[in-house]
Motif scaffolding. Structure first.
Motif, PDB file in Angstrom:
ATOM      1  N   ALA A  58       0.827  -1.209   0.000  1.00 61.47           N
ATOM      2  CA  ALA A  58       0.000   0.000   0.000  1.00 61.47           C
ATOM      3  C   ALA A  58       0.858   1.253   0.000  1.00 61.47           C
ATOM      4  CB  ALA A  58      -0.917  -0.008   1.222  1.00 61.47           C
ATOM      5  N   VAL A  59       1.853   1.274   0.859  1.00 63.59           N
ATOM      6  CA  VAL A  59       2.714   2.459   0.948  1.00 63.59           C
ATOM      7  C   VAL A  59       3.467   2.671  -0.357  1.00 63.59           C
ATOM      8  CG1 VAL A  59       4.736   3.405   2.102  1.00 63.59           C
ATOM      9  CG2 VAL A  59       2.938   2.337   3.433  1.00 63.59           C
ATOM     10  N   LYS A  60       3.895   1.593  -0.984  1.00 57.79           N
ATOM     11  CA  LYS A  60       4.613   1.701  -2.247  1.00 57.79           C
ATOM     12  C   LYS A  60       3.686   2.138  -3.365  1.00 57.79           C
ATOM     13  CE  LYS A  60       8.904   0.724  -3.337  1.00 57.79           C
ATOM     14  NZ  LYS A  60      10.034   1.077  -2.523  1.00 57.79           N
ATOM     15  N   ALA A  61       2.425   1.656  -3.332  1.00 56.72           N
ATOM     16  CA  ALA A  61       1.498   1.935  -4.427  1.00 56.72           C
ATOM     17  C   ALA A  61       1.021   3.377  -4.421  1.00 56.72           C
ATOM     18  CB  ALA A  61       0.301   0.986  -4.341  1.00 56.72           C
ATOM     19  N   ALA A  62       0.950   3.970  -3.244  1.00 61.04           N
ATOM     20  CA  ALA A  62       0.361   5.316  -3.156  1.00 61.04           C
ATOM     21  C   ALA A  62       0.985   6.317  -4.129  1.00 61.04           C
ATOM     22  CB  ALA A  62       0.413   5.818  -1.716  1.00 61.04           C
TER      23      ALA A  62
ATOM     24  N   PHE B 175      -7.196   2.024  12.288  1.00 58.69           N
ATOM     25  CA  PHE B 175      -7.165   0.558  12.253  1.00 58.69           C
ATOM     26  C   PHE B 175      -6.052   0.025  11.349  1.00 58.69           C
ATOM     27  CE2 PHE B 175     -11.785   1.661  12.461  1.00 58.69           C
ATOM     28  CZ  PHE B 175     -11.929   1.470  13.817  1.00 58.69           C
ATOM     29  N   THR B 176      -5.175   0.886  10.854  1.00 61.58           N
ATOM     30  CA  THR B 176      -4.097   0.374  10.006  1.00 61.58           C
ATOM     31  C   THR B 176      -2.771   0.966  10.452  1.00 61.58           C
ATOM     32  OG1 THR B 176      -4.086   2.195   8.440  1.00 61.58           O
ATOM     33  CG2 THR B 176      -5.668   0.437   8.027  1.00 61.58           C
ATOM     34  N   SER B 177      -1.715   0.532   9.815  1.00 58.22           N
ATOM     35  CA  SER B 177      -0.421   1.146  10.104  1.00 58.22           C
ATOM     36  C   SER B 177       0.103   1.884   8.883  1.00 58.22           C
ATOM     37  CB  SER B 177       0.571   0.072  10.549  1.00 58.22           C
ATOM     38  OG  SER B 177       0.537  -0.995   9.650  1.00 58.22           O
ATOM     39  N   VAL B 178      -0.810   2.294   7.999  1.00 53.19           N
ATOM     40  CA  VAL B 178      -0.358   3.065   6.835  1.00 53.19           C
ATOM     41  C   VAL B 178      -0.820   4.512   6.972  1.00 53.19           C
ATOM     42  CG1 VAL B 178      -0.325   1.089   5.286  1.00 53.19           C
ATOM     43  CG2 VAL B 178      -2.395   2.453   5.474  1.00 53.19           C
ATOM     44  N   HIS B 179      -0.055   5.392   6.331  1.00 51.01           N
ATOM     45  CA  HIS B 179      -0.315   6.820   6.517  1.00 51.01           C
ATOM     46  C   HIS B 179      -1.459   7.310   5.637  1.00 51.01           C
ATOM     47  CE1 HIS B 179       1.706   8.112   2.742  1.00 51.01           C
ATOM     48  NE2 HIS B 179       2.447   7.046   2.948  1.00 51.01           N
ATOM     49  N   LEU B 180      -1.892   8.517   5.930  1.00 54.03           N
ATOM     50  CA  LEU B 180      -3.054   9.120   5.276  1.00 54.03           C
ATOM     51  C   LEU B 180      -2.909   9.151   3.763  1.00 54.03           C
ATOM     52  CD1 LEU B 180      -5.623  10.487   6.196  1.00 54.03           C
ATOM     53  CD2 LEU B 180      -4.423  12.671   6.105  1.00 54.03           C
ATOM     54  N   GLY B 181      -1.685   9.331   3.301  1.00 52.15           N
ATOM     55  CA  GLY B 181      -1.468   9.421   1.868  1.00 52.15           C
ATOM     56  C   GLY B 181      -2.001   8.215   1.120  1.00 52.15           C
ATOM     57  N   VAL B 182      -1.924   7.063   1.761  1.00 52.69           N
ATOM     58  CA  VAL B 182      -2.447   5.852   1.117  1.00 52.69           C
ATOM     59  C   VAL B 182      -3.945   5.994   0.904  1.00 52.69           C
ATOM     60  CG1 VAL B 182      -2.785   3.387   1.381  1.00 52.69           C
ATOM     61  CG2 VAL B 182      -0.645   4.417   2.085  1.00 52.69           C
ATOM     62  N   GLY B 183      -4.623   6.542   1.900  1.00 51.37           N
ATOM     63  CA  GLY B 183      -6.054   6.761   1.754  1.00 51.37           C
ATOM     64  C   GLY B 183      -6.355   7.688   0.589  1.00 51.37           C
ATOM     65  N   VAL B 184      -5.558   8.758   0.495  1.00 50.20           N
ATOM     66  CA  VAL B 184      -5.734   9.686  -0.623  1.00 50.20           C
ATOM     67  C   VAL B 184      -5.580   8.940  -1.939  1.00 50.20           C
ATOM     68  CG1 VAL B 184      -4.703  11.680  -1.751  1.00 50.20           C
ATOM     69  CG2 VAL B 184      -4.954  11.663   0.720  1.00 50.20           C
ATOM     70  N   ALA B 185      -4.562   8.085  -2.012  1.00 48.64           N
ATOM     71  CA  ALA B 185      -4.296   7.358  -3.253  1.00 48.64           C
ATOM     72  C   ALA B 185      -5.426   6.415  -3.607  1.00 48.64           C
ATOM     73  CB  ALA B 185      -2.989   6.585  -3.120  1.00 48.64           C
TER      74      ALA B 185
END
Lengths: 361, 361, 313
Positions: free
Chosen positions: B64-68, B194-204
């Motif tokens: 997820a972090v890489k895909a964002a 509920f996750t350990s990924v940052h907001l940017g992933v949500g934006v993506a």
């Protein structure tokens, strides 16, 4: 053994089995302990990473079946180190060694995510309960190199191929020049930072630049033998780092600083097996055997060899320290008084160069 | 028997969807063969690169972090590509966007909070757009090919990065290692609940749907599509090609800058020389593999992120270098580019003619 | 700043400039025929590892150079197949080639890290290259002289031969060339293959001459500078030679700035080294702008550059 019989054998075995849970941590006798390594460069760089890999091989040799080592090469000093470190932890590594400064914040982050895994950061300074740091007093080796350089450089202008202005490199530069100035008080040093630890074409071009600027001898503080290859082409002398690089430059290579990580790695893995691991800051040097000077080139005259050996002996028995005052900085200020020796704490954060160092930064 | 290519009156929609899937599958197949030929466990390698990141849940956060950033940049690029505007400088715009965000962080000192975060993100978008506006102005005023000009500015951006992190923006507590001071906890983007990924992933994950709406429902979306596929018709319809170029470049640059700001503020919290990861170039592959469609870009971004993460996994398991992921990414691009022919043409097999050749053949 | 300094600086600059000169020359020919191949960096790396591998196995660096050229040409033909036969997008395909070449060379290079190769002998008798002036002219690797000869050959080919004229016609107006009866696709294939061969030799200069060893990504972005160089030279071979050495000077300035060696230039200490590193790219943009301003009258960019050949059959 006088009365070896089945009974005593079973008794002994039973006692041993009963004692197993007391061997702390999560290391059971039959489960292999996984040890992870994150390497900055390729293991074939014949320099920095090659030496760390030799340390890893020493761990394999020392522990045999009890331990399994895994490694990842070319882990860049950026965010991509985080998934790599995580992956090593998720694969079951009990201890992970990160072998370059630029992994620092990443290791801090991943160490916090895996409190049961132990992390060790090479040349860093941030620690936590499960993050230790380790370093080697490479500058002791630089003093030996500087002694030889001071005698062998005809022009008295030496070149130093550096990466960044981090304390490790600053110490190397200072130690090298101070030792050279003991042999030739007029010696000066030209320094270039290439903003990378491993970049052969840039290292080569930077070496040529140093030679253009009047250096007749170059020592490298970057991770590939490129500088030595240039020196070989031009018929000049130089020094290697991390490993014996003489196969790349048989004539130019006077000697090199070899990093010997094996004993430290073995000690720390043993601590994992024994359950005695604790976070610490370890800074070993020539005395402990982490810094070794490779065989001297035949071109070095016997009297210079004697001087170099003298420095080595001095470090090993504690009678010699290059960072003994008086030491002046580039602007001529007295930074270390006569007779005083700089402490390890001061060395760890140093950011000034000694008199005679000419650099852009 | 010969193969005849019949141009389709309209690009085949079935092929548009099948070909990306087929490209990925074909790449996996070829990968197994190539690796086996090189003496590496091909099946294991391909499984690790393509499947393990999807199957192992602890790897999802890395994917997820890489895909964002890939998705966000890809969205911007696909707008441009549809309009036949070729922004190759996304990598540079990504870097400048991140630097602008970092600048806000540095200026903010120790203060944090949502206001600062929003400012960082806006600065990133503005910076990326501004960097893209130079090739835009060159194209609209002077007719300069934007492929070459945007590419050149990528390399200028790299030097700007090197100057800032090695000079004025260097962390004063970082022992002279060229990197910015890390963001404090209240300056960094929060994690998604509920996750350990940052907001940017949500934006993506949300942006593709917004773009889909934009492209399919708005006049602007229509404009982009028409200008790209039928420039003459577009002019007759009153769409100013210059304005299209501007919008395409600004959006492309803005998205790249946004990705940079999010990657900085969410994932890395510091910028050093290793920041440029090539996402700006990989995003071009993403936009092609996603057939320039926002949802396609979303999926393609995830696919490419999987290969990145898988490449790291494979490094530890089958010991192939990191760069191998690049081989697979390139292969997917090759296959998708080659498969274009099935989209535009229908392949017919004609039996060999026994009679005299028809006129004109 | 004495003569010894100038001479050794020139020798260094010639060395730095040679790989971009070679790759630039190859790309110039490809672009003159109308094909934009962004895969130069990938082709250089493929050439670098192929040439290194051949030298390791045969012990002969000359064969290594040949191997590099062949490998570069083959990778270019792969690119050519996609853009010329399948009509795929040239920009994306070129990028794919770069990424592919980088990855493939790293993979193949795995077993070659740490290997040592024999060096080239010198082209001229050793006695000529003992003093500094002698070294200035006679002390270079054979690849340097090869590059200079190729500049002359390419310039002559494009300007004065019939084949060169056909190639230029294909790049300026492919439909007309096609209607006269020339095979646009065949000419472009040949041009692209030549471009690949030259890029491959430019790459092997890194692994056999500059630092005789293999390291991943050792061309360090020089392929992109070569692309800039072609534009900077307005697609003319003699200007390419001047441009290559000019870019070499800029790269030399960057390193000297890092080493604090620009004391002979007043005020130079205030200019960060990154400025010099950015100069080749900035200058190329300036040249691009200037060319395009003159475009009303006529420019040198081949009119069909980057566009697919679509005969109306």
């Amino acid at each position: 053994m006088a009365n070896f019989n089945r009974r005593s054998f079973i008794a002994t075995a039973g006692a041993a089995a009963a004692a197993l849970p007391l061997v702390g941590g999560k290391a059971f006798a039959q489960e292999k302990v996984k040890v992870g390594f994150a390497f900055l460069g390729p293991i074939g760089d014949y320099g920095w990473t090659w030496a760390h890999n030799k340390g890893r091989e020493a761990v394999n040799a020392a522990f045999g079946d009890k331990v399994e080592t895994v490694y990842v090469e070319n882990v860049a000093e950026d965010a991509s180190a985080i998934p790599v470190l995580r992956d090593l932890a998720q694969q079951g590594c009990k201890i992970i060694f990160g072998t370059t400064y630029g992994y620092m914040d990443q290791m801090v982050q991943v160490a916090a995510e895996f409190p049961d895994v132990k992390f060790e950061h090479c040349t860093g300074f941030k620690r936590s309960d499960n993050l230790a740091t380790y370093n080697s007093r490479f500058h002791e080796g630089r003093a030996v190199l500087g002694t030889i350089a001071g005698k062998m450089s005809k022009s008295g202008v030496m070149g130093y191929l550096g990466s960044y202005k981090v304390p490790e490199v600053v110490l190397g530069v200072n130690s090298f020049l101070l030792a050279a100035q003991k042999q030739n008080p007029a010696a000066t040093l030209k320094l270039v930072f290439i903003d990378s630890w491993f970049d052969p074409p840039k290292e080569a071009a930077a070496t040529e630049t140093l030679l253009n600027l009047g250096c007749d001898l170059v020592t490298t503080h970057t991770d590939s033998p490129a500088a030595l290859q240039i020196l070989e082409q031009k018929g000049l002398f130089g020094f290697g780092q991390g490993a014996d690089m003489s196969s790349f430059a048989p004539n130019a290579h006077l000697t090199a600083i070899e990093d010997i990580w094996g004993p430290y790695y073995i000690e720390r893995v043993q601590a994992i097996l024994d359950g005695t691991w604790a976070s610490a800051d370890t800074w070993d040097g020539m005395k402990e055997g982490t810094v070794v000077i490779s065989p001297y080139n035949k071109a070095i005259p016997a009297d210079v060899v004697a001087l170099a050996d003298g420095v080595q002996a001095g470090y090993k028995d504690g009678t010699y320290d290059i960072f003994t005052g008086p030491i002046y900085d580039q602007d001529g200020n007295l930074k270390v008084e006569e007779g005083k020796v700089m402490t390890l704490g001061e060395l760890a954060v140093i950011d000034w160069f000694v008199k005679g160092v000419e650099s852009a930064a | 028997m010969r193969i005849k290519l019949e141009k389709r009156p309209e690009p085949s929609r079935l092929m548009l969807v099948i070909t990306p899937i087929a490209s990925v599958l074909l790449t996996m197949l070829v990968g197994v063969v190539v690796f086996d030929a090189l003496g590496i466990d091909g099946q294991r390698a391909v499984v690790d690169i393509f499947l393990t990141p999807l199957l192992a849940s602890y790897k999802w956060q890395d994917v997820a972090v890489k895909a964002a950033p890939l998705i966000i940049i890809g969205l911007g690029l696909s707008i441009g590509n549809r309009a036949n505007v070729w922004n190759i400088g996304a990598e540079g715009q990504y870097i400048i966007g991140a630097l602008c965000a970092a600048g806000i962080g540095i200026a903010a000192g120790t203060s944090g909070g949502p206001f600062i975060m929003v400012l960082m993100v806006l600065a990133g978008i503005a910076g990326g757009s501004a960097w893209a506006s130079v090739p835009a102005v060159l194209k609209t005023r002077l007719g300069v090919n934007e492929i070459l000009s945007s590419l050149m500015f990528t390399y200028v951006a790299l030097q700007v990065l090197s100057y800032l992190v090695g000079g004025p923006w260097k962390d004063p507590n970082g022992r002279n290692f060229p990197a910015t001071a890390p963001l404090t906890a209240d300056q960094a983007l929060p994690l998604l609940p509920f996750t350990s990924v940052h907001l940017g992933v949500g934006v993506a994950l949300v942006l593709p749907f917004l773009f889909w709406l934009l492209m399919s429902k708005s006049v602007f979306g229509y404009q982009i599509r028409v200008v790209g596929s039928a420039p003459n018709a577009a002019r007759h319809g009153g769409f100013d090609s210059n304005q299209t170029v501007w919008l395409a470049m600004l959006i492309g640059g803005g998205m790249a800058g946004l990705a940079g700001a999010l990657e900085f503020a969410g994932a890395l919290k510091t910028i050093n020389l290793g920041f440029p990861s090539g996402y700006g170039f990989t995003a071009i592959i993403v936009s092609f593999l996603g057939r320039l469609h926002p949802i396609g870009v979303l999926i393609a971004g995830i696919v490419l992120a999987v290969t990145y993460v898988g490449g790291q996994v494979a490094q530890t398991t089958v010991h192939i270098p990191n760069a191998t992921a690049g081989i697979f990414q390139a292969m997917m691009l090759f296959f998708i580019l080659a498969s274009d022919i099935f989209v535009r043409y229908r392949v017919r097999f004609i039996p060999a003619a026994k009679s005299a050749p028809a006129a004109g053949e | 700043m004495d003569s010894a300094f100038i001479i050794s600086a020139i020798i260094t600059i010639v060395g730095i400039s040679t790989p971009i000169l070679l790759a630039g020359l190859g790309e110039l020919v490809a672009e003159k025929a109308g094909v934009l191949n962004l895969g130069v960096e990938g082709m250089m790396l493929i050439g670098a590892i192929a040439g290194f591998a051949v030298t390791v196995y045969t012990g002969n660096p000359w064969l290594g150079v040949v191997g590099a050229g062949v490998a570069g040409a083959l990778s270019a033909l792969l690119f050519g197949f996609f853009v010329l036969t399948l009509n795929s997008n040239q920009v994306a395909t070129g990028l794919a080639l770069t990424i592919f070449g980088t990855g493939l060379s790293s993979l193949i290079g795995l077993s070659f890290v740490g290997r040592i190769v024999p060096q080239f002998g010198s082209v001229f008798p050793r006695e000529l290259a003992t003093d500094p002036i002698g070294r200035l002219f006679f002390g270079y690797s054979p690849i340097v002289y090869f590059a200079l000869i190729m500049v002359v050959l390419v310039a002559w080919f494009l300007k004065s031969t019939r084949s060169g004229l056909i190639l230029r016609a294909v790049g300026e107006n492919d439909l007309s060339a096609h209607s006269i009866g020339y095979s646009v696709i065949a000419v472009r294939y040949a041009a692209v293959a030549f471009g690949g061969a030259m890029a491959g030799i430019g790459g092997v200069y890194f692994s056999l001459v500059i630092t005789p060893m293999w390291a991943e990504r050792m061309t360090a972005g020089r392929g992109w500078i070569a692309l800039a160089l072609v534009v900077f030279a307005s697609w003319r071979a003699p200007r390419l030679l001047v441009g290559a050495y000019f870019f070499g000077v800029l790269m030399w300035l960057e390193l000297n700035a890092k080493a604090g060696g620009l004391s002979f230039l007043p005020g130079a200490a205030l200019i960060p080294s990154q400025f010099w590193a950015a100069m080749p790219y900035l200058m190329t943009v300036v040249v691009l702008a200037l060319i395009s301003m003159r475009d009303r009258i006529g420019s040198n960019a081949p009119a069909c550059l980057g566009k697919p050949f679509l005969p109306a059959t």
